[in-house]
Write a protein that holds these residues in place. Structure first.
Motif, PDB file in Angstrom:
ATOM      1  N   HIS A  36       0.827  -1.210   0.000  1.00  0.00           N
ATOM      2  CA  HIS A  36       0.000   0.000   0.000  1.00  0.00           C
ATOM      3  C   HIS A  36       0.864   1.264   0.000  1.00  0.00           C
ATOM      4  O   HIS A  36       0.501   2.275  -0.610  1.00  0.00           O
ATOM      5  N   PHE A  37       1.999   1.187   0.695  1.00  0.00           N
ATOM      6  CA  PHE A  37       2.915   2.325   0.716  1.00  0.00           C
ATOM      7  C   PHE A  37       3.406   2.658  -0.696  1.00  0.00           C
ATOM      8  O   PHE A  37       3.411   3.821  -1.116  1.00  0.00           O
ATOM      9  N   LYS A  38       3.837   1.634  -1.447  1.00  0.00           N
ATOM     10  CA  LYS A  38       4.316   1.859  -2.808  1.00  0.00           C
ATOM     11  C   LYS A  38       3.208   2.401  -3.709  1.00  0.00           C
ATOM     12  O   LYS A  38       3.442   3.299  -4.519  1.00  0.00           O
ATOM     13  N   LEU A  39       2.011   1.860  -3.568  1.00  0.00           N
ATOM     14  CA  LEU A  39       0.898   2.343  -4.389  1.00  0.00           C
ATOM     15  C   LEU A  39       0.536   3.786  -4.032  1.00  0.00           C
ATOM     16  O   LEU A  39       0.189   4.583  -4.914  1.00  0.00           O
ATOM     17  N   LEU A  40       0.619   4.115  -2.733  1.00  0.00           N
ATOM     18  CA  LEU A  40       0.343   5.494  -2.328  1.00  0.00           C
ATOM     19  C   LEU A  40       1.363   6.447  -2.936  1.00  0.00           C
ATOM     20  O   LEU A  40       0.995   7.510  -3.466  1.00  0.00           O
ATOM     21  N   LEU A  41       2.652   6.090  -2.865  1.00  0.00           N
ATOM     22  CA  LEU A  41       3.679   6.960  -3.442  1.00  0.00           C
ATOM     23  C   LEU A  41       3.496   7.104  -4.943  1.00  0.00           C
ATOM     24  O   LEU A  41       3.687   8.192  -5.503  1.00  0.00           O
ATOM     25  N   SER A  42       3.125   6.022  -5.613  1.00  0.00           N
ATOM     26  CA  SER A  42       2.902   6.094  -7.060  1.00  0.00           C
ATOM     27  C   SER A  42       1.750   7.034  -7.383  1.00  0.00           C
ATOM     28  O   SER A  42       1.853   7.890  -8.281  1.00  0.00           O
ATOM     29  N   ALA A  43       0.632   6.901  -6.647  1.00  0.00           N
ATOM     30  CA  ALA A  43      -0.515   7.796  -6.871  1.00  0.00           C
ATOM     31  C   ALA A  43      -0.157   9.235  -6.534  1.00  0.00           C
ATOM     32  O   ALA A  43      -0.588  10.175  -7.214  1.00  0.00           O
ATOM     33  N   ASN A  44       0.648   9.415  -5.479  1.00  0.00           N
ATOM     34  CA  ASN A  44       1.072  10.759  -5.093  1.00  0.00           C
ATOM     35  C   ASN A  44       1.892  11.421  -6.203  1.00  0.00           C
ATOM     36  O   ASN A  44       1.672  12.580  -6.556  1.00  0.00           O
ATOM     37  N   ASN A  45       2.842  10.672  -6.773  1.00  0.00           N
ATOM     38  CA  ASN A  45       3.669  11.221  -7.853  1.00  0.00           C
ATOM     39  C   ASN A  45       2.824  11.572  -9.074  1.00  0.00           C
ATOM     40  O   ASN A  45       3.032  12.604  -9.713  1.00  0.00           O
ATOM     41  N   LYS A  46       1.874  10.703  -9.409  1.00  0.00           N
ATOM     42  CA  LYS A  46       1.006  10.969 -10.561  1.00  0.00           C
ATOM     43  C   LYS A  46       0.172  12.224 -10.329  1.00  0.00           C
ATOM     44  O   LYS A  46       0.018  13.058 -11.229  1.00  0.00           O
ATOM     45  N   ALA A  47      -0.390  12.350  -9.126  1.00  0.00           N
ATOM     46  CA  ALA A  47      -1.215  13.527  -8.814  1.00  0.00           C
ATOM     47  C   ALA A  47      -0.393  14.802  -8.902  1.00  0.00           C
ATOM     48  O   ALA A  47      -0.826  15.806  -9.490  1.00  0.00           O
ATOM     49  N   LEU A  48       0.824  14.792  -8.340  1.00  0.00           N
ATOM     50  CA  LEU A  48       1.671  15.988  -8.365  1.00  0.00           C
ATOM     51  C   LEU A  48       2.116  16.325  -9.790  1.00  0.00           C
ATOM     52  O   LEU A  48       2.214  17.501 -10.153  1.00  0.00           O
ATOM     53  N   VAL A 631       2.111   8.840   5.860  1.00  0.00           N
ATOM     54  CA  VAL A 631       2.444   7.476   5.452  1.00  0.00           C
ATOM     55  C   VAL A 631       3.845   7.107   5.910  1.00  0.00           C
ATOM     56  O   VAL A 631       4.116   5.958   6.275  1.00  0.00           O
ATOM     57  N   VAL A 632       4.758   8.069   5.933  1.00  0.00           N
ATOM     58  CA  VAL A 632       6.106   7.797   6.425  1.00  0.00           C
ATOM     59  C   VAL A 632       6.046   7.447   7.911  1.00  0.00           C
ATOM     60  O   VAL A 632       6.669   6.483   8.373  1.00  0.00           O
ATOM     61  N   HIS A 754      13.004  23.599   6.045  1.00  0.00           N
ATOM     62  CA  HIS A 754      13.294  23.015   4.753  1.00  0.00           C
ATOM     63  C   HIS A 754      12.745  21.597   4.690  1.00  0.00           C
ATOM     64  O   HIS A 754      12.933  20.807   5.620  1.00  0.00           O
ATOM     65  N   PHE A 755      12.115  21.262   3.595  1.00  0.00           N
ATOM     66  CA  PHE A 755      11.503  19.951   3.436  1.00  0.00           C
ATOM     67  C   PHE A 755      11.884  19.428   2.060  1.00  0.00           C
ATOM     68  O   PHE A 755      11.743  20.129   1.056  1.00  0.00           O
ATOM     69  N   SER A 756      12.386  18.204   2.012  1.00  0.00           N
ATOM     70  CA  SER A 756      12.708  17.613   0.712  1.00  0.00           C
ATOM     71  C   SER A 756      12.410  16.123   0.737  1.00  0.00           C
ATOM     72  O   SER A 756      12.453  15.484   1.801  1.00  0.00           O
ATOM     73  N   THR A 757      12.091  15.592  -0.429  1.00  0.00           N
ATOM     74  CA  THR A 757      11.894  14.150  -0.575  1.00  0.00           C
ATOM     75  C   THR A 757      12.645  13.685  -1.813  1.00  0.00           C
ATOM     76  O   THR A 757      12.696  14.387  -2.822  1.00  0.00           O
ATOM     77  N   VAL A 758      13.214  12.501  -1.696  1.00  0.00           N
ATOM     78  CA  VAL A 758      13.824  11.837  -2.839  1.00  0.00           C
ATOM     79  C   VAL A 758      13.253  10.433  -2.889  1.00  0.00           C
ATOM     80  O   VAL A 758      13.209   9.733  -1.868  1.00  0.00           O
ATOM     81  N   GLU A 759      12.819  10.028  -4.055  1.00  0.00           N
ATOM     82  CA  GLU A 759      12.369   8.649  -4.247  1.00  0.00           C
ATOM     83  C   GLU A 759      13.069   8.118  -5.486  1.00  0.00           C
ATOM     84  O   GLU A 759      13.139   8.806  -6.508  1.00  0.00           O
ATOM     85  N   ALA A 760      13.604   6.901  -5.401  1.00  0.00           N
ATOM     86  CA  ALA A 760      14.365   6.378  -6.528  1.00  0.00           C
ATOM     87  C   ALA A 760      14.230   4.865  -6.632  1.00  0.00           C
ATOM     88  O   ALA A 760      14.157   4.158  -5.628  1.00  0.00           O
ATOM     89  N   MET A 761      14.192   4.399  -7.863  1.00  0.00           N
ATOM     90  CA  MET A 761      14.292   2.986  -8.186  1.00  0.00           C
ATOM     91  C   MET A 761      15.498   2.835  -9.105  1.00  0.00           C
ATOM     92  O   MET A 761      15.553   3.469 -10.166  1.00  0.00           O
TER      93      MET A 761
END
Length: 878
Positions: A36-48, A631-632, A754-761
Motif C-alpha cells: 500500500h505504501f508503494k501504491l500510495l507513493l505512485s498515486a502521489n507522484n502521478k497527482a503531483l 504514510v512515512v 526546509h523539506f525535501s523528498t527523494v524517491e528512486a528505483m
C-alpha cells in the motif's frame, strides 16, 4: 508508580519471544503495508505531476482545451482518492475524515466542469426582420448585429433569416452526433497538427452524412419562401454564413475561421447548411478555439441565410487604424466583384484612407493592378474571372463612394460606441449593402519611428524594407515557406511564416510563428486580424518575397517599420513585448483556473503545526501533502507498535551531524541487524548508498554568513545547529527517514523550515529506473526562496533533470537511464539536499549567487569523480 508499572510491563513483554506463526503473520502484514505504501507513493507522484502540468498551463505557453481540463481534474481526483484509500489501509479508521474532505473539495470543483444549458426559445428559424442584439444567444453575434442594423438604423441590409442555436442542437441530437464527436476529440491529441487534420476530416464527414430533421427542413422552406416573395421571383440565391455562438468570448474575432457559402441555390440549401455546421470542426476553427480557450460545447453553429448581392465591387472598411489607437483615419480596402479576395488576402486590393475632418477628404489612395475578381454565376456559385483591359488598373470605387463608405463607418462607430470592422458590397444600381459588422480590435500606439538607433547600427544586415504592417511587433526565426496545407503540417515552433497569399487557413500555425510575411494581403484581411489578435508581427504585400528568402535562413522582422534583417538582431528583440497569454479570460481558462483553485494551492506546510489535520485540507494538494507526511510515520511506527525488531527502524551510525533513521522495507540490509543502530556497510540499498555518498562526501560548512536581524525563532536556530547529534534531544532529530530495499529508496528530510523528498528505483533494468525529487521551504522571504529554487533548477537542468517550479516548490524527475547514470545523479541530489539549505538567506546579490554556484559546481565534480580515487566510497565514516 505508574511509570514503574509501564516499564515492568514493557520489560516482561520484551522477554517473551514471538513464535514462528506470529512472526510470519507480522511479516505478511508488513508486506501488505509495503504494498500500500508503494501504491500510495505512485498515486502521489502521478497527482503531483498532473498538478504541475495544470499549473504550467495556467501560467501561459501552450494552449489547452476543455478536454484537457476535465482530464486533469479526473486524473488528480482519481489519484488523490487512491492516496486516501492506501493511507487508510495502512492505518484503519485513523484517517477516514479525509474521505469527507475529498468529497467537499470535489463538490466545489464540479461546477467548473459542467456547462450550463443554453437558453433557447424554441424557434428553429427567425426572420432577420425580427432579430436584434437581444437575440445574440439564439442566432449568434454576426446575425444579431445584422438584424440590429437592419431594424434600428437606415443602413441597407439584404433580407434573410437565421437558422438558430436551437436548430443546431436539434440537428445534432437527431443524429446523436455530439456523443461521437466528444469521443473522437477525447481520443485524439489535438495539440498535434497531423492528428488535428485527421480528426477534422472525420468529424466533418460525420456531419455532412447526417440527416436534417423534418421539422427543421419545414421551417427553412418556409423562411426561404418568404425570401422568394420579397424578391418577386422563384429560385432566389442566397449567401449562407456561419454565425456561431461564442465568437465574442475574450475579445475573439474568429476572423475567417468558419465557413461561408456564396450564391447558394434552392436545391442546395440543406447541403450547404450541413457544410457550414461541419465547418465548426474545420482545422483552422478547431485550432483557433484551442488557442483561444473556447469550449467546444459553447459553440452552437447558427447559420445566416441572406439574399445574395451580385456585387460590382466590395470590400472592408475599418472605422479606425487597427494598429494605432491614436490614428482616427478610416481605412477602406476594395476590389472588383465580391469582397472575397479582400477578406481572404488572396489578391491585391485598392486602399483609400479618409480623414474625419469636416468636410471629410481622401488623404491617400493606392490603386494596384487587380488581375482577377470573383463574380456570381447566373444560376449558382461563384467563379474567379481574369480582369482584362483598362479595368484592371482602375479604382474599384470612385471617390464619392469611398467618402460615402467612410460616413457609414462613422455612423456605425457612433451607434456601437467603439471602432468597427465592416464588410460591404456595391450593387449594379450603385446601392451600398452592409454584409457584416463587428467590433474592431486595435493595437497600442504606433511605434513606427522606433528602433532607429538599432537600424543604423545594423544597416549591413538589412535585407529589404517593403510592404504594409498588418500586425505590429518584432520577431525572429528561420524562414519557413508554405504554399499548401501539407507544408503547414511541418511548420516548426518559432519559425517565420513566409507565404504568397495571406489566406485565413494559415492561422492554424500562428501560435507557433515568430512572424508572418506575405506577397499579397491587406490589413483588413482575416489573417491580419488573427495575427494582431495573437500578437504575431506581420508584414503583407512584399513583392517577389519568396524569391528573396531561402528556407531555413534566419531573419529578424521589424513589422513596425517593414524591415527584414539577416540573422537575429538582439537590439530589436530585447524591446519586443512579452508574448500574450491568448487563453486568459476565456471560458476554458476560467474553468481551469476555478477548478485549479481547489486543486493546486498548498496550505498545509508545517507538520508540527496544530492546523496540520484533515479538517484543514482545503485543496487536493493539501491532502497529498498530509498523506505523504503521515504514510512515512505509519510505516516507521509498525515495528514499534508490534515490538517487531525485524521491521523496526534503525538509527544510522554516522558522523553527519543530524539523526538519520532507516526502515528496511525488504532486502535493504545485508543481514538481519540486532539492536537500534545500523552502520553504512550493513546497508545494500543501491540508491540509498549513492544518495548518501552525495550527502557525506563534502562536509557541510554550516549556514552561510547572514547580515541583518532576523533568524530569531527556536525552530530556525535548531536547523542551524551543527551539533545536532544523537545525544541532543530535538523535535527535528527524527525528521530524516530512509525507507529502503535493495533497488528502492525513499528519503524524507525535514531540516527545520526546509523539506525535501527523494524517491528512486535503481536496477539493471533501465526502463524501470526513476528518480523523483521535491524541494521546498526556507526561512527567508518568498522572493529569496523563489530565487533559490531557480538556482537549484539551473543546476539540475544542467544534469538532465526535468524540472518544474511551482511558487517556491521545486519538482524534478529523471527516468529510463542506466544504473551508473542514476547513481551519479542521486549523488548530486544528496549533495544538494544538504548544501542548499539556508542558501535562500543569501540570495540577495549576483556576487553571492555566483560564489555559491561556483562552489557547488566544483563540489559536484569532486563527488562524481570521488570513486576514481577511493575504491570504497561507501565505507563508514566513524
Amino acid at each position: 508508580m505508574g511509570k514503574v508499572l509501564k516499564y515492568l510491563k514493557r520489560l516482561v513483554y520484551k522477554k517473551r519471544e514471538l513464535d514462528e506463526i506470529e512472526v510470519e503473520e507480522l511479516r505478511n502484514a508488513f508486506k501488505d503495508r509495503y504494498h500500500h505504501f508503494k501504491l500510495l507513493l505512485s498515486a502521489n507522484n502521478k497527482a503531483l505531476d498532473v498538478m504541475a502540468e495544470m499549473e504550467e498551463a495556467l501560467q501561459g505557453g501552450k494552449p489547452f482545451g476543455m478536454t484537457h481540463v476535465k482530464s486533469w481534474c479526473t486524473l488528480i481526483a482519481t489519484n488523490v482518492w487512491q492516496i486516501i484509500q492506501h493511507l487508510n489501509e495502512l492505518a484503519p479508521l485513523k484517517y477516514e475524515e479525509l474521505y469527507e474532505r475529498f468529497k467537499e473539495i470535489q463538490m466545489k470543483i464540479n461546477p467548473f466542469l459542467v456547462q450550463a444549458g443554453p437558453f433557447e426559445d424554441g424557434r428553429l428559424t427567425i426572420s432577420l426582420n425580427q432579430i436584434d442584439k437581444n437575440l445574440t444567444d439564439q442566432v449568434g453575434s454576426k446575425m444579431a448585429n445584422l438584424g440590429e442594423i437592419k431594424n434600428r438604423t437606415d443602413i441597407q441590409v439584404s433580407s434573410g433569416f437565421a437558422v438558430t442555436a436551437r436548430a443546431y442542437h436539434r440537428f445534432m441530437a437527431h443524429n446523436d452526433l455530439q456523443t461521437e464527436i466528444d469521443r473522437r476529440i477525447q481520443a485524439a491529441d489535438i495539440s498535434r497538427i497531423d492528428q488535428l487534420y485527421e480528426l477534422s476530416s472525420d468529424i466533418q464527414q460525420l456531419i455532412i452524412r447526417a440527416s436534417i430533421p423534418r421539422d427543421l427542413e419545414e421551417d427553412i422552406w418556409e423562411q426561404y419562401g418568404i425570401l422568394e416573395q420579397e424578391a418577386g421571383k422563384q429560385g432566389v440565391t442566397v449567401s449562407m454564413r456561419s454565425s456561431a455562438l461564442g465568437e465574442d468570448f475574450a475579445e475573439t474575432s474568429f476572423a475567417g475561421q468558419y465557413r461561408s457559402m456564396l450564391n447558394v441555390s434552392r436545391e442546395n440549401l440543406f447541403q450547404s447548411y450541413k457544410e457550414i455546421v461541419a465547418g465548426k470542426y474545420g482545422v483552422q476553427a478547431m485550432a483557433y478555439r484551442l488557442n483561444r480557450g473556447i469550449r467546444d460545447e459553447d459553440v452552437a453553429m447558427c447559420v445566416g441565410c441572406i439574399s445574395m448581392v451580385d456585387a460590382v465591387s466590395g470590400g472592408v472598411v475599418y472605422s479606425r487604424n487597427p494598429m494605432n489607437t491614436r490614428d482616427e483615419t478610416i481605412y477602406i480596402n476594395s476590389v472588383w466583384g465580391l469582397p472575397k479576395t479582400v477578406v481572404d488576402g488572396s489578391a491585391a486590393t485598392d486602399l483609400f484612407m479618409v480623414s474625419r475632418t469636416s468636410p471629410m477628404k481622401i488623404i491617400k489612395k493606392e490603386i494596384p493592378v487587380k488581375e482577377r475578381e470573383f463574380v456570381c454565376y447566373p444560376d449558382e456559385g461563384v467563379c474567379r474571372m481574369d480582369i482584362t483591359g483598362n479595368k484592371a488598373g482602375l479604382a474599384s470605387l470612385d471617390d464619392n463612394k469611398a467618402l460615402e463608405l467612410a460616413r457609414l463607418a462613422m455612423q456605425l462607430e457612433a451607434y456601437y460606441g467603439s471602432p468597427q470592422d465592416i464588410e460591404w458590397a456595391v450593387t449594379k444600381d450603385g446601392a451600398t449593402v452592409l454584409l457584416q459588422c463587428r467590433p474592431l480590435k486595435q493595437a497600442g500606439a504606433n511605434r513606427r519611428n522606433g528602433h532607429e538607433s538599432a537600424h543604423e547600427k545594423h544597416l549591413d544586415e538589412l535585407v529589404f524594407q517593403e510592404g504594409t504592417t498588418a500586425s505590429p511587433g518584432v520577431g525572429a526565426g528561420p524562414v519557413f515557406i508554405i504554399r499548401k496545407d501539407m507544408e503547414a503540417l511541418q511548420f516548426p515552433e518559432g519559425a517565420v511564416l513566409v507565404t504568397p497569399q495571406a489566406l485565413p487557413r494559415w492561422a492554424t500555425v500562428l501560435n507557433r510563428a515568430a512572424a508572418v510575411l506575405t506577397e499579397q494581403g491587406s490589413i483588413t484581411g482575416h489573417l491580419a486580424n488573427v495575427a494582431r489578435e495573437f500578437g504575431v508581427p506581420a508584414v503583407f504585400g512584399i513583392k517577389h518575397l519568396i524569391d528573396r528568402l531561402q528556407k531555413g535562413q534566419w531573419i529578424t522582422v521589424d513589422a513596425d517599420n517593414q524591415r527584414i534583417y539577416k540573422g537575429r538582431i538582439e537590439d530589436l528583440l530585447k524591446e519586443r513585448e512579452p508574448p500574450k497569454n491568448l487563453m486568459e479570460g476565456s471560458p476554458v481558462f476560467e474553468a481551469a483556473k476555478g477548478a485549479g483553485g481547489y486543486i493546486i494551492p498548498l496550505n498545509l506546510l508545517d507538520p508540527d503545526a496544530p492546523e496540520f489535520r484533515p479538517k484543514h485540507c482545503t485543496t487536493f494538494h493539501d491532502i497529498t501533502r498530509f498523506c505523504h507526511e503521515k504514510v512515512v510515520i505509519e510505516m516507521f511506527r509498525f515495528g514499534k507498535d508490534h515490538h517487531f525488531p525485524e521491521r523496526s527502524s534503525k538509527q544510522l551510525y554516522c558522523d553527519v551531524a543530524m539523526q538519520w533513521w532507516v526502515l528496511n522495507l525488504d532486502d535493504g540490509f545485508s543481514e538481519e541487524i540486532e539492536g537500534k543502530f545500523i552502520r553504512l556497510e550493513e546497508i545494500c540499498s543501491i540508491p540509498m548508498l549513492a544518495l548518501w555518498e552525495g550527502i557525506a562526501t563534502v562536509p557541510w560548512e554550516g549556514p552561510p554568513p547572514i547580515n541583518g536581524k532576523g533568524l530569531m525563532s527556536v525552530m530556525f536556530e535548531a536547523t542551524t545547529n551543527r551539533a545536532l547529534t544523537p545525544g541532543v534531544r530535538s523535535q527535528y532529530a527524527s525528521r530524516n527517514y530512509f525507507m529502503i530495499s535493495k533497488h528502492y529508496c525513499s528519503l524524507t528530510s525535514r531540516l527545520g523550515f526546509h523539506f525535501s523528498t527523494v524517491e528512486a528505483m535503481v536496477s539493471e533494468r533501465s526502463s524501470e529506473n526513476y528518480i523523483s525529487f521535491q524541494f521546498m521551504g526556507g526561512a527567508a522571504n518568498y522572493e529569496r526562496r523563489k530565487k533559490r529554487v531557480f538556482f537549484v533548477k539551473d543546476i539540475l537542468e544542467e544534469h538532465d533533470f526535468r524540472v518544474e517550479i511551482r511558487k517556491d516548490n521545486l519538482i524534478a524527475r529523471l527516468e529510463d537511464r542506466d544504473m551508473a547514470f542514476m547513481k551519479d545523479h542521486l549523488k548530486i541530489l544528496g549533495y544538494l539536499t544538504i548544501h542548499t539549505r539556508q542558501l535562500d538567506m543569501v540570495m540577495t546579490s549576483d556576487v553571492s549567487i555566483n560564489h555559491y554556484r561556483s562552489k557547488i559546481t566544483q563540489d559536484i565534480q569532486k563527488i562524481l569523480h570521488a570513486h576514481q580515487d577511493d575504491p570504497s566510497p561507501h565505507s563508514p565514516r566513524d
